[in-house]
Motif scaffolding. Structure first.
Motif, PDB file in Angstrom:
ATOM      1  N   LEU A 194       0.833  -1.203   0.000  1.00 37.82           N
ATOM      2  CA  LEU A 194       0.000   0.000   0.000  1.00 37.82           C
ATOM      3  C   LEU A 194       0.872   1.261   0.000  1.00 37.82           C
ATOM      4  CD1 LEU A 194      -2.872   1.091   0.029  1.00 37.82           C
ATOM      5  CD2 LEU A 194      -2.832   0.987   2.524  1.00 37.82           C
ATOM      6  N   VAL A 197       2.031   1.971  -3.478  1.00 40.92           N
ATOM      7  CA  VAL A 197       0.981   2.591  -4.293  1.00 40.92           C
ATOM      8  C   VAL A 197       0.887   4.075  -3.965  1.00 40.92           C
ATOM      9  CG1 VAL A 197      -1.480   2.682  -4.807  1.00 40.92           C
ATOM     10  CG2 VAL A 197      -0.351   0.472  -4.481  1.00 40.92           C
ATOM     11  N   SER A 198       0.908   4.366  -2.679  1.00 41.26           N
ATOM     12  CA  SER A 198       0.823   5.751  -2.263  1.00 41.26           C
ATOM     13  C   SER A 198       1.989   6.565  -2.835  1.00 41.26           C
ATOM     14  CB  SER A 198       0.809   5.809  -0.735  1.00 41.26           C
ATOM     15  OG  SER A 198       1.143   7.091  -0.274  1.00 41.26           O
ATOM     16  N   GLY A 201       1.928   6.562  -6.865  1.00 37.03           N
ATOM     17  CA  GLY A 201       0.783   7.325  -7.336  1.00 37.03           C
ATOM     18  C   GLY A 201       1.105   8.810  -7.323  1.00 37.03           C
TER      19      GLY A 201
ATOM     20  N   THR B  80      -2.212  10.475   2.984  1.00 37.40           N
ATOM     21  CA  THR B  80      -2.853   9.922   1.793  1.00 37.40           C
ATOM     22  C   THR B  80      -4.126   9.214   2.214  1.00 37.40           C
ATOM     23  OG1 THR B  80      -0.711   9.562   0.736  1.00 37.40           O
ATOM     24  CG2 THR B  80      -2.568   8.336  -0.165  1.00 37.40           C
ATOM     25  N   ALA B  82      -7.217   6.648   1.258  1.00 31.45           N
ATOM     26  CA  ALA B  82      -7.532   5.521   0.379  1.00 31.45           C
ATOM     27  C   ALA B  82      -8.975   5.094   0.569  1.00 31.45           C
ATOM     28  CB  ALA B  82      -6.602   4.348   0.686  1.00 31.45           C
ATOM     29  N   ARG B 143      -6.665   9.435  -3.040  1.00 31.91           N
ATOM     30  CA  ARG B 143      -5.625   9.204  -4.045  1.00 31.91           C
ATOM     31  C   ARG B 143      -5.386   7.738  -4.361  1.00 31.91           C
ATOM     32  NH1 ARG B 143      -2.210  12.808  -4.303  1.00 31.91           N
ATOM     33  NH2 ARG B 143      -2.658  14.632  -5.492  1.00 31.91           N
ATOM     34  N   VAL B 144      -5.842   6.854  -3.469  1.00 31.68           N
ATOM     35  CA  VAL B 144      -5.525   5.427  -3.627  1.00 31.68           C
ATOM     36  C   VAL B 144      -6.787   4.592  -3.520  1.00 31.68           C
ATOM     37  CG1 VAL B 144      -4.400   3.469  -2.468  1.00 31.68           C
ATOM     38  CG2 VAL B 144      -3.160   5.626  -2.769  1.00 31.68           C
ATOM     39  N   VAL B 166      -8.310   8.631  -8.774  1.00 38.29           N
ATOM     40  CA  VAL B 166      -7.219   8.070  -7.977  1.00 38.29           C
ATOM     41  C   VAL B 166      -5.951   7.985  -8.822  1.00 38.29           C
ATOM     42  CG1 VAL B 166      -8.808   6.691  -6.574  1.00 38.29           C
ATOM     43  CG2 VAL B 166      -7.607   5.620  -8.499  1.00 38.29           C
ATOM     44  N   GLY B 168      -3.390   5.741  -7.813  1.00 40.90           N
ATOM     45  CA  GLY B 168      -2.793   4.428  -7.599  1.00 40.90           C
ATOM     46  C   GLY B 168      -3.829   3.425  -7.148  1.00 40.90           C
TER      47      GLY B 168
END
Lengths: 204, 204
Positions: A194, A197-198, A201, B80, B82, B143-144, B166, B168
């Motif tokens: 994760l 991805v953060s 991204g 971030t 999600a 964002r995720v 998003v 990612g």
DNA sequence: TGTTGTGAATCTCTTCACAGCT
DNA sequence: AGCTGTGAAGAGATTCACAACA
């Protein structure tokens, strides 16, 4: 010896091939398989070469033949039995996830040290106290352990599995395990995944 | 640009550093961190070099300083947010798993298309119908996206997430996703992971 | 023509090895 | 004496590119 990455891709290819067979396809070209898998045609051909299968320049790879070759290569003929340790939220979800997914790879028992969970059958899988690991792994000739325990007990549980005779562990706990070299460990670190991805991204 | 693998290891290092700090350690040598992470000392030094931090030849790396550097590097300053799509067994378990794990990375909403699950709060996370993805992702500046849906709906759900903005996706469904190049996708393929364990447990 | 199979080239990541520092 | 930082070498994995083939 065949690489870790190639094994992973072969596992992927055979699922894609199963999808194509459902659609009544008979053959596939390397570039098609590559496109489905998110790789390159050359990569697919290398991987197929690694297991000694070959296709035809005119038709591509025979789907049934390739599927059978991958099965023979990846699966133990007699199947592989696995146990899961840690019947918390994640353990139960993963038990459900794997149930009936691969014919030659099944979770045959689960373990927990919470007496509220032991003695019950969860997602078709009986849950035993961890003290029974040695006995059950031995009796059922279990080869694979799946660890879904909190990290502070990951090492002791891994030790019990190794002691009981497993030759591979799939570890979901965010800890490096110390095991003898004959035991293979695969790590699934969801937190790191994760965080990647953060990061990517934001930075691409 | 910094490599995918280095980012993964940095994420690991900072957890190990947190453990050392709990034990009241102040400094760490590259060989110690390497041993904890299951890598080499040279690797650790390269990774640390990549984020521009440096240690002292006599004491090693200052734990607090290195931790802060990694945080600054990996985390978005504002944090971030999600969302998770697919509140089945796996989705609920993963929601529970991530809750409170990283301060700068939180799951702020979940989605499902089963009306039995929507409208409820599960593991501290409110579950909305998938139609609300665009609105909520937009409103909360998410964002995720985390995908824990059956594979047949993985692509359409990914499309909705991408459409909503998003950057990612962490995908647990065993399918390659088609996304624009600006979107980063990380795959966790549990079936392949288990098959690798089964294979290498037998062949080593 | 368009594919497979594969040697060779390339690219990427890891490890070596050592100067420089304390 | 033993570490860090890093250029250079090495190891591995991927891609190129083309002969062979149908």
């Amino acid at each position: 010896m065949i690489s870790d990455k190639t094994i992973g891709r072969l596992s992927q290819y055979r699922r894609l091939i199963a999808d194509l067979l459902v659609d009544d396809e008979r053959f596939v070209f390397s570039h098609k398989l590559a496109e489905m898998a998110g790789g390159t045609a050359a990569q697919v051909r290398r991987d197929v070469m690694a297991i000694g299968y070959s296709g035809s320049p005119t038709k591509g790879y025979d789907l049934a033949g390739l599927a059978e070759s991958i099965d023979n290569f990846l699966d133990a003929p007699e199947g592989t039995r696995a146990v899961l340790v840690g019947m918390g939220n994640l353990g139960r979800a993963i038990t459900a996830y794997f149930t009936g997914r691969r014919p030659k790879l099944s979770i045959v028992a689960a373990f927990d040290n919470d007496s509220y969970r032991t003695g019950r059958v969860i997602h078709g899988c009986r849950c035993y106290p961890v003290e029974d690991i040695a006995k059950i792994v031995g009796d059922l000739d279990v080869r694979v352990g799946i660890l879904t325990v909190p990290q502070r007990v990951a090492q002791p549980m891994a030790d019990m599995l190794v002691q009981a005779g497993v030759s591979g562990i799939l570890n979901f706990a965010p800890t490096r395990l110390r095991v003898p070299p004959r035991v293979y460990v695969e790590y699934i670190d969801m937190t790191t995944a994760l965080e990647k991805v953060s990061y990517f991204g934001r930075n691409m």
